[in-house]
Design a protein around this motif. Structure first.
Motif, PDB file in Angstrom:
ATOM      1  N   LYS A  49       0.861  -1.196  -0.007  1.00  0.00           N
ATOM      2  CA  LYS A  49       0.043  -0.170   0.099  1.00  0.00           C
ATOM      3  C   LYS A  49       0.726   1.312   0.192  1.00  0.00           C
ATOM      4  O   LYS A  49       0.223   2.373   0.228  1.00  0.00           O
ATOM      5  N   LEU A  50       2.196   1.106   0.009  1.00  0.00           N
ATOM      6  CA  LEU A  50       3.057   2.208  -0.298  1.00  0.00           C
ATOM      7  C   LEU A  50       2.612   3.377  -1.500  1.00  0.00           C
ATOM      8  O   LEU A  50       2.358   3.164  -2.440  1.00  0.00           O
ATOM      9  N   ALA A  51       2.594   4.611  -1.156  1.00  0.00           N
ATOM     10  CA  ALA A  51       2.098   5.754  -1.711  1.00  0.00           C
ATOM     11  C   ALA A  51       3.157   6.023  -2.786  1.00  0.00           C
ATOM     12  O   ALA A  51       4.450   6.022  -2.221  1.00  0.00           O
ATOM     13  N   PRO A  52       3.133   6.537  -4.051  1.00  0.00           N
ATOM     14  CA  PRO A  52       4.208   6.825  -4.693  1.00  0.00           C
ATOM     15  C   PRO A  52       4.964   8.291  -3.786  1.00  0.00           C
ATOM     16  O   PRO A  52       4.397   9.033  -3.079  1.00  0.00           O
ATOM     17  N   ALA A  53       6.151   8.248  -4.094  1.00  0.00           N
ATOM     18  CA  ALA A  53       7.098   9.421  -3.460  1.00  0.00           C
ATOM     19  C   ALA A  53       7.791  10.138  -4.386  1.00  0.00           C
ATOM     20  O   ALA A  53       8.289   9.358  -5.521  1.00  0.00           O
ATOM     21  N   ASP A  54       8.230  11.266  -4.181  1.00  0.00           N
ATOM     22  CA  ASP A  54       9.402  11.748  -5.123  1.00  0.00           C
ATOM     23  C   ASP A  54      10.811  11.465  -4.750  1.00  0.00           C
ATOM     24  O   ASP A  54      11.268  11.337  -3.614  1.00  0.00           O
ATOM     25  N   ILE A  55      11.472  10.758  -5.653  1.00  0.00           N
ATOM     26  CA  ILE A  55      12.734  10.269  -5.731  1.00  0.00           C
ATOM     27  C   ILE A  55      13.746  10.843  -6.343  1.00  0.00           C
ATOM     28  O   ILE A  55      13.558  11.145  -7.573  1.00  0.00           O
ATOM     29  N   THR A  56      14.966  11.414  -5.813  1.00  0.00           N
ATOM     30  CA  THR A  56      15.762  11.933  -6.662  1.00  0.00           C
ATOM     31  C   THR A  56      17.150  11.067  -6.550  1.00  0.00           C
ATOM     32  O   THR A  56      17.780  10.990  -5.342  1.00  0.00           O
ATOM     33  N   PHE A  57      17.692  10.816  -7.354  1.00  0.00           N
ATOM     34  CA  PHE A  57      18.917   9.853  -7.730  1.00  0.00           C
ATOM     35  C   PHE A  57      20.171  10.908  -7.764  1.00  0.00           C
ATOM     36  O   PHE A  57      20.287  12.048  -8.403  1.00  0.00           O
ATOM     37  N   SER A  58      21.159  10.400  -6.990  1.00  0.00           N
ATOM     38  CA  SER A  58      22.559  11.244  -7.369  1.00  0.00           C
ATOM     39  C   SER A  58      23.066  11.057  -8.597  1.00  0.00           C
ATOM     40  O   SER A  58      22.526  10.134  -9.549  1.00  0.00           O
ATOM     41  N   GLN A  59      23.990  12.001  -9.005  1.00  0.00           N
ATOM     42  CA  GLN A  59      24.526  11.770 -10.307  1.00  0.00           C
ATOM     43  C   GLN A  59      25.099  10.318 -10.748  1.00  0.00           C
ATOM     44  O   GLN A  59      25.131   9.766 -11.569  1.00  0.00           O
ATOM     45  N   LYS A  60      25.950   9.905  -9.537  1.00  0.00           N
ATOM     46  CA  LYS A  60      26.682   8.848  -9.626  1.00  0.00           C
ATOM     47  C   LYS A  60      25.379   7.604  -9.631  1.00  0.00           C
ATOM     48  O   LYS A  60      25.753   6.545 -10.392  1.00  0.00           O
ATOM     49  N   GLU A  61      24.410   7.605  -8.992  1.00  0.00           N
ATOM     50  CA  GLU A  61      23.281   6.654  -9.084  1.00  0.00           C
ATOM     51  C   GLU A  61      22.602   6.741 -10.551  1.00  0.00           C
ATOM     52  O   GLU A  61      22.515   5.608 -11.146  1.00  0.00           O
ATOM     53  N   GLN A  62      22.446   7.887 -11.063  1.00  0.00           N
ATOM     54  CA  GLN A  62      21.705   8.036 -12.319  1.00  0.00           C
ATOM     55  C   GLN A  62      22.673   7.254 -13.210  1.00  0.00           C
ATOM     56  O   GLN A  62      22.168   6.524 -14.357  1.00  0.00           O
ATOM     57  N   GLN A  63      23.997   7.524 -13.510  1.00  0.00           N
ATOM     58  CA  GLN A  63      24.945   6.852 -14.136  1.00  0.00           C
ATOM     59  C   GLN A  63      24.852   5.400 -14.056  1.00  0.00           C
ATOM     60  O   GLN A  63      25.128   4.599 -15.095  1.00  0.00           O
ATOM     61  N   TRP A  64      24.799   4.632 -12.878  1.00  0.00           N
ATOM     62  CA  TRP A  64      24.829   3.336 -12.492  1.00  0.00           C
ATOM     63  C   TRP A  64      23.614   2.795 -13.124  1.00  0.00           C
ATOM     64  O   TRP A  64      23.824   1.653 -13.797  1.00  0.00           O
ATOM     65  N   ILE A  65      22.417   3.474 -12.937  1.00  0.00           N
ATOM     66  CA  ILE A  65      21.240   2.820 -13.431  1.00  0.00           C
ATOM     67  C   ILE A  65      21.379   2.941 -15.019  1.00  0.00           C
ATOM     68  O   ILE A  65      21.058   1.758 -15.659  1.00  0.00           O
ATOM     69  N   ALA A  66      22.144   3.955 -15.763  1.00  0.00           N
ATOM     70  CA  ALA A  66      22.010   4.000 -17.101  1.00  0.00           C
ATOM     71  C   ALA A  66      22.947   2.873 -17.673  1.00  0.00           C
ATOM     72  O   ALA A  66      22.874   2.151 -18.713  1.00  0.00           O
ATOM     73  N   ASP A  67      23.968   2.535 -16.730  1.00  0.00           N
ATOM     74  CA  ASP A  67      25.002   1.553 -17.187  1.00  0.00           C
ATOM     75  C   ASP A  67      24.441   0.158 -16.863  1.00  0.00           C
ATOM     76  O   ASP A  67      25.030  -0.889 -17.399  1.00  0.00           O
ATOM     77  N   ASN A  68      23.476  -0.060 -15.939  1.00  0.00           N
ATOM     78  CA  ASN A  68      22.787  -1.397 -15.491  1.00  0.00           C
ATOM     79  C   ASN A  68      21.397  -1.424 -15.612  1.00  0.00           C
ATOM     80  O   ASN A  68      20.609  -1.453 -14.564  1.00  0.00           O
ATOM     81  N   PRO A  69      20.920  -1.404 -17.182  1.00  0.00           N
ATOM     82  CA  PRO A  69      19.477  -1.358 -17.234  1.00  0.00           C
ATOM     83  C   PRO A  69      18.790  -2.741 -16.673  1.00  0.00           C
ATOM     84  O   PRO A  69      17.509  -2.785 -16.127  1.00  0.00           O
ATOM     85  N   THR A  70      19.299  -3.678 -16.668  1.00  0.00           N
ATOM     86  CA  THR A  70      19.060  -5.190 -16.074  1.00  0.00           C
ATOM     87  C   THR A  70      19.931  -5.785 -15.079  1.00  0.00           C
ATOM     88  O   THR A  70      21.163  -5.458 -15.347  1.00  0.00           O
ATOM     89  N   VAL A  71      19.463  -6.068 -13.891  1.00  0.00           N
ATOM     90  CA  VAL A  71      20.176  -6.723 -12.879  1.00  0.00           C
ATOM     91  C   VAL A  71      20.021  -7.974 -12.834  1.00  0.00           C
ATOM     92  O   VAL A  71      18.833  -8.621 -12.413  1.00  0.00           O
ATOM     93  N   ILE A  72      20.935  -8.841 -12.565  1.00  0.00           N
ATOM     94  CA  ILE A  72      20.560 -10.267 -12.397  1.00  0.00           C
ATOM     95  C   ILE A  72      20.751 -10.681 -10.873  1.00  0.00           C
ATOM     96  O   ILE A  72      21.607 -10.085 -10.100  1.00  0.00           O
ATOM     97  N   TYR A  73      19.837 -11.434 -10.322  1.00  0.00           N
ATOM     98  CA  TYR A  73      19.908 -11.844  -8.881  1.00  0.00           C
ATOM     99  C   TYR A  73      19.440 -13.063  -8.775  1.00  0.00           C
ATOM    100  O   TYR A  73      19.171 -14.080  -9.708  1.00  0.00           O
TER     101      TYR A  73
END
Length: 261
Positions: free
Chosen positions: A51-75
């Motif tokens: 039931k969590l409501a949406p919240a504003d999320i701000t990524f750091s520049q480092k995190e944005q770059q990591w997400i761009a470099d890792n669009p798919t994560v294996i677990y």
């Protein structure tokens, strides 16, 4: 810090510790009441996630770059109900949290199978997988793995039949056969402080609970959430929570050292 990557979870999900159940001679509860109480705690916690409501999320520049470099994560993971179950797809509290990370980051998560925890650790170390959804913290593994802050804190409890219906202290277990859930800090504590207790490590909690139910073992010691889940699912009506242990189980996400942003 691994928390830097998973800060979404800690921002959105202030999961409170599950309150330990206290017992006294005049305050015993039936096994049915115990199951209802502890099962409700598990269900309420899962509802909080859903039931969590949406919240504003701000990524750091480092995190944005990591997400761009890792669009798919294996677990990967192995079943540890109710935190994760991989028998029929991937489900559980850890998977619910992972879905939140995907929702707010756009990262796609892909599951691959591991035979057991040994192979899972190897897969993390040699970069075949990035993430493990649910693990108790191990001081030895901490040398090669990084742990998030815990997203679950669950009390450790003693479970028995009516033969040992009220256990005030671990010292009462002297001479008894006791299965202790492997990976909890209770196992090392009991082995060191209570050498007269006949401890058996439990890697398959349901098997040991069934052994207690049938009289093959005297007592099971493990997480309240794990116990509540299995008592409800297996309808073990002759088992009850007989006492508390002064320890708790913390559940974490895990990655290999140095692999998080």
């Amino acid at each position: 810090m691994i928390k830097g990557f998973f800060f979404i979870i800690f921002t959105l999900l202030p999961i409170a510790d599950i309150a330990a159940v206290s017992y006294s001679e005049s305050d015993k509860v039936s096994s049915a009441e115990t199951r209802a109480t502890t099962s409700s705690q598990v269900i309420n916690q899962q509802n909080t996630i859903n039931k969590l409501a949406p919240a504003d999320i701000t990524f750091s520049q480092k995190e944005q770059q990591w997400i761009a470099d890792n669009p798919t994560v294996i677990y990967s993971d192995i079943s540890w109900d109710p935190f994760v179950n991989v028998e029929n797809g991937v489900n559980g509290i850890g998977k619910d949290l992972l879905d939140l990370v995907s929702l707010y980051s756009g990262i796609q998560f892909q599951y691959i199978k591991a035979r057991d925890r040994g192979e899972l650790a190897e897969m993390l170390e040699d970069n075949r997988v990035f993430l493990n959804l649910a693990a108790g913290k191990d001081n030895i593994d901490s040398i090669r793995l990084d742990y998030s802050d815990p997203y679950i804190q669950s009390p450790i409890v003693m479970v028995s039949t009516e033969k040992y219906s009220y256990l005030q202290d671990i010292s009462q277990l002297s001479g008894l056969s006791v299965a202790v859930s492997k990976g909890t800090n209770a196992e090392a504590y009991i082995r060191e402080q209570y050498p007269d207790v006949r401890v058996r490590s439990s890697t398959h909690n349901i098997e040991e609970l069934l052994a207690v139910s049938s009289g093959k073992l005297d007592v099971f010691i493990g997480s309240l959430m794990v116990v509540a889940h299995h008592l409800r699912r297996e309808e073990l009506y002759n088992l009850r929570i007989s006492g508390n242990v002064d320890r708790s189980l913390a559940v974490h996400f895990v990655v290999a050292k140095g692999r998080h942003p």
